[in-house]
Motif scaffolding. Structure first.
Motif, PDB file in Angstrom:
ATOM      1  N   ARG A 108     -47.657  88.675  79.754  1.00  0.00           N
ATOM      2  CA  ARG A 108     -47.913  89.173  81.113  1.00  0.00           C
ATOM      3  C   ARG A 108     -49.177  88.559  81.668  1.00  0.00           C
ATOM      4  O   ARG A 108     -49.964  89.197  82.351  1.00  0.00           O
ATOM      5  CB  ARG A 108     -48.009  90.688  81.078  1.00  0.00           C
ATOM      6  CG  ARG A 108     -46.631  91.269  80.904  1.00  0.00           C
ATOM      7  CD  ARG A 108     -46.651  92.672  80.454  1.00  0.00           C
ATOM      8  NE  ARG A 108     -45.286  93.128  80.291  1.00  0.00           N
ATOM      9  CZ  ARG A 108     -44.783  94.177  80.907  1.00  0.00           C
ATOM     10  NH1 ARG A 108     -45.512  94.880  81.708  1.00  0.00           N
ATOM     11  NH2 ARG A 108     -43.539  94.517  80.694  1.00  0.00           N
ATOM     12  N   GLY A 133     -57.037  91.212  86.649  1.00  0.00           N
ATOM     13  CA  GLY A 133     -56.762  92.343  85.760  1.00  0.00           C
ATOM     14  C   GLY A 133     -55.370  92.934  85.836  1.00  0.00           C
ATOM     15  O   GLY A 133     -55.118  93.990  85.259  1.00  0.00           O
ATOM     16  N   VAL A 134     -54.446  92.294  86.543  1.00  0.00           N
ATOM     17  CA  VAL A 134     -53.112  92.898  86.690  1.00  0.00           C
ATOM     18  C   VAL A 134     -52.141  92.366  85.640  1.00  0.00           C
ATOM     19  O   VAL A 134     -52.354  91.318  85.047  1.00  0.00           O
ATOM     20  CB  VAL A 134     -52.516  92.655  88.092  1.00  0.00           C
ATOM     21  CG1 VAL A 134     -53.424  93.221  89.164  1.00  0.00           C
ATOM     22  CG2 VAL A 134     -52.224  91.175  88.321  1.00  0.00           C
ATOM     23  N   ASN A 135     -51.076  93.138  85.442  1.00  0.00           N
ATOM     24  CA  ASN A 135     -49.937  92.663  84.656  1.00  0.00           C
ATOM     25  C   ASN A 135     -49.241  91.592  85.494  1.00  0.00           C
ATOM     26  O   ASN A 135     -48.700  91.886  86.555  1.00  0.00           O
ATOM     27  CB  ASN A 135     -48.984  93.811  84.366  1.00  0.00           C
ATOM     28  CG  ASN A 135     -49.124  94.284  82.948  1.00  0.00           C
ATOM     29  OD1 ASN A 135     -49.404  93.497  82.056  1.00  0.00           O
ATOM     30  ND2 ASN A 135     -48.906  95.563  82.737  1.00  0.00           N
ATOM     31  N   ASP A 156     -48.549  94.140  88.279  1.00  0.00           N
ATOM     32  CA  ASP A 156     -48.210  95.460  87.728  1.00  0.00           C
ATOM     33  C   ASP A 156     -46.762  95.841  88.050  1.00  0.00           C
ATOM     34  O   ASP A 156     -46.454  97.021  88.260  1.00  0.00           O
ATOM     35  CB  ASP A 156     -49.187  96.537  88.241  1.00  0.00           C
ATOM     36  CG  ASP A 156     -50.605  96.254  87.791  1.00  0.00           C
ATOM     37  OD1 ASP A 156     -50.762  95.699  86.682  1.00  0.00           O
ATOM     38  OD2 ASP A 156     -51.542  96.545  88.546  1.00  0.00           O
TER      39      ASP A 156
HETATM   40  C1  LIG Z   1     -49.457  95.637  81.136  1.00  0.00           C
HETATM   41  O1  LIG Z   1     -48.334  96.418  80.773  1.00  0.00           O
HETATM   42  C2  LIG Z   1     -48.329  96.763  79.404  1.00  0.00           C
HETATM   43  C3  LIG Z   1     -47.017  97.435  79.093  1.00  0.00           C
HETATM   44  O2  LIG Z   1     -46.442  97.992  80.222  1.00  0.00           O
HETATM   45  C4  LIG Z   1     -49.532  97.620  79.093  1.00  0.00           C
HETATM   46  O3  LIG Z   1     -49.541  97.925  77.731  1.00  0.00           O
HETATM   47  C5  LIG Z   1     -50.805  96.879  79.445  1.00  0.00           C
HETATM   48  O4  LIG Z   1     -51.911  97.699  79.296  1.00  0.00           O
HETATM   49  C6  LIG Z   1     -50.752  96.389  80.877  1.00  0.00           C
HETATM   50  N1  LIG Z   1     -51.896  95.520  81.124  1.00  0.00           N
HETATM   51  C7  LIG Z   1     -52.597  95.550  82.233  1.00  0.00           C
HETATM   52  C8  LIG Z   1     -53.698  94.542  82.328  1.00  0.00           C
HETATM   53  O5  LIG Z   1     -52.359  96.296  83.155  1.00  0.00           O
END
Ligand SMILES: *[C@@H]1O[C@H](CO)[C@@H](O)[C@H](O)[C@H]1NC(C)=O
Ligand SMILES: *[C@@H]1O[C@H](CO)[C@@H](O)[C@H](O)[C@H]1NC(C)=O
Ligand SMILES: *[C@@H]1O[C@H](CO)[C@@H](O)[C@H](O)[C@H]1NC(C)=O
Ligand SMILES: *[C@@H]1O[C@H](CO)[C@@H](O)[C@H](O)[C@H]1NC(C)=O
Ligand SMILES: *[C@@H]1O[C@H](CO)[C@@H](O)[C@H](O)[C@H]1NC(C)=O
Ligand SMILES: *[C@@H]1O[C@H](CO)[C@@H](O)[C@H](O)[C@H]1NC(C)=O
Ligand SMILES: *[C@@H]1O[C@H](CO)[C@@H](O)[C@H](O)[C@H]1NC(C)=O
Ligand SMILES: *[C@@H]1O[C@H](CO)[C@@H](O)[C@H](O)[C@H]1NC(C)=O
Length: 449
Positions: A108, A133-135, A156
């Motif tokens: 991600r 900092g995002v997914n 996200d």
């Molecule tokens: C991204 O998503 C995963 C699983 O959904 C999660 O474990 C992780 O903390 C997230 N990371 C961020 C940077 O938001």
């Protein structure tokens, strides 16, 4: 005698070449070595009169491959450039570092690999990171006229974000815009004149939906309300958005929608659907209109639809006593369609004119087995969705070839291509049937190119 003969020879050669320079949406082009092009979710850059297509080998390893072409039809495979499971890879050059870069999604996060040569070798340039900092998923890349590069991605899993890359293309400078809460993916951007267009598909994994497009005069917005990029109900001609290729010709700038037609049963067999876009100068409306086959002159930028001969299914011959029948269809050619074609009752179209060489034949059908309309990933029928009918096509009694026909929608006629080596003259017959004891797509008509 001799000059006449050679004139004839060069003429027929040029006819042959024209025939081979077709872009046929819904097929997998073969590279110059005769192998299927594996470059899904990718993008194309145009440098020194050459198009470089970067994409990934889906269904195996997500290796990153690069192909090159002078004309968008003849593709040379330069092999695996980078092997780090990158999805939706894109190429971009940095003037400041003099390096080419492959950017894409790993896990991600954003992964970046660099090379001094566009054809590699590429090595990882930074530790993969999460922009702001995002997914980070489903990534697209756009380079503006002023050389600034931007990425558009799902943040996200919910918001599409456009962010500006630094001049070295190794980090970010700022967020330009966030499309809040629309849950879009497979995004891409192009620019026509002073207008920016951004597209995305809904979150239905590999199932296809009606992709949307926005426009703005500035990447920071304000962005228009979304509209559909293809006729509603076609699920973007059964594709997912991926990239926009802009061909700046001497006479016309043509934008090409590049989508992936994912095959759920065997993702590596997914095909490519490239369609030229029409951009309305006044309303800024964008449409990807279906073309069975066309050519694009990369020098002038002009698109030329291929000319074909149409044969109506209702003029064909059904196996006597079989269950197939001609039905009324208001949206069909001739307002008629042949339906209920099972393995026990085939449809044969006779007197098809051929040139004595492999030709593209498009089969225009309706298959309403799946959902009527758009769908959500949470939809309870998601798991049990039947997405295709499995048809067979036999030319002049030869071994039947397989023709998958994805579900369309009520009244929506879709088209799938098959290459057939027709004999010269008008003695060809095509027999259309179903695989095993399934049912073939309802057939409206075929076009021979
Ligand atoms: C991204 O998503 C995963 C699983 O959904 C999660 O474990 C992780 O903390 C997230 N990371 C961020 C940077 O938001
Ligand atoms: C394009 O041509 C220029 C000038 O010859 C050259 O410096 C550059 O490396 C070429 N780029 C590619 C990708 O071939
Ligand atoms: C786009 O908007 C930004 C501020 O939001 C402004 O600085 C910039 O000049 C605008 N660009 C154009 C081309 O209007
Ligand atoms: C995928 O393609 C291979 C090679 O052409 C073929 O053998 C196989 O049957 C295809 N699979 C499906 C599910 O279409
Ligand atoms: C469609 O075909 C099946 C046999 O394949 C037959 O049982 C059925 O009656 C047919 N439907 C119609 C409406 O003719
Ligand atoms: C199709 O034909 C086979 C063999 O002739 C027969 O067993 C089968 O019942 C038929 N199917 C339908 C749907 O009529
Ligand atoms: C067509 O074949 C696919 C893959 O084998 C299968 O999942 C699907 O159910 C078949 N379609 C029909 C209408 O039987
Ligand atoms: C197509 O068929 C012709 C004969 O009609 C044959 O000469 C030719 O080799 C075939 N081409 C291919 C690619 O199979």
């Amino acid at each position: 005698m001799l000059p006449l003969f050679s004139l004839f020879f060069s003429l027929s050669l040029s006819v042959l070449c024209t025939a081979q320079k077709l872009i046929v949406p819904g097929t997998v082009p073969l590279d110059t070595a005769g192998n299927a092009v594996t470059a899904h979710g990718g993008g194309i850059v145009h440098v020194n009169n050459t198009f470089y297509w970067v994409g990934s080998a889906v269904g195996c390893c997500d290796d990153t491959l690069i192909y090159s072409s002078p004309d968008l039809v003849t593709w040379t495979n330069h092999g695996v450039m980078y092997s780090n499971g990158v999805s939706r890879p894109k190429l971009v050059f940095s003037q400041t570092t003099g390096k080419w870069q492959i950017l894409g999604q790993v896990g991600r996060q954003l992964d970046i690999a660099s090379s001094t040569n566009i054809l590699g070798p590429y090595t990882q340039a930074v530790t993969p990171f999460s922009p702001f900092g995002v997914n980070f998923t489903d990534f697209g890349l756009f380079e503006d006229d002023d050389g600034q590069a931007y990425t558009i991605y799902s943040a996200d899993h919910n918001n599409l974000v456009i962010s500006q890359l630094s001049a070295d293309r190794l980090s970010y400078t700022k967020v330009m815009h966030q499309f809040n809460g629309n849950g879009l993916e497979g995004p891409a951007i192009f620019k026509d004149g002073n207008t920016y267009f951004a597209m995305g598909s809904h979150k239905t994994a590999y199932l296809l939906n009606n992709n949307v497009i926005y426009s703005a005069q500035n990447l920071t917005g304000p962005w228009s309300v979304q509209s559909y990029i293809a006729p509603f109900g076609t699920r973007t001609w059964n594709t997912q958005s991926g990239f926009f290729l802009t061909v700046k010709g001497l006479l016309k700038t043509t934008h090409i929608y590049m989508g992936d037609r994912w095959q759920l049963q065997a993702i590596q067999n997914s095909t490519y659907v490239w369609l030229p876009l029409t951009v309305d100068a006044v309303t800024k409306g964008v449409q990807a209109t279906w073309q069975d086959a066309y050519s694009i002159d990369v020098k002038t930028g002009l698109v030329l639809p291929a000319l074909g001969t149409k044969y109506e299914a209702e003029r064909g011959i059904m196996t006597p006593g079989a269950a197939a029948y001609v039905a009324t269809c208001p949206t069909c050619s001739g307002n008629k369609i042949v339906t209920n074609i099972s393995a026990n009752g085939s449809l044969t179209i006779n007197n098809i004119v051929g040139r004595g060489q492999p030709q593209w034949v498009s089969f225009h059908y309706i298959n309403t087995d799946g959902l009527f309309g758009d769908l959500e990933l949470t939809d309870p029928v998601y798991a049990s969705l039947t997405i295709q009918r499995n048809t067979t096509v036999s030319l002049n009694g030869a071994t039947p070839l397989f023709l998958p026909q994805m579900d369309s929608n009520a009244g929506i006629v879709m088209s799938v291509p098959l290459q057939l080596n027709l004999t010269r003259g008008r003695a060809n017959s095509i027999t259309y049937s179903a695989l095993d004891h399934q049912v073939a797509g309802d057939l409206d008509y075929i076009v021979v190119y």
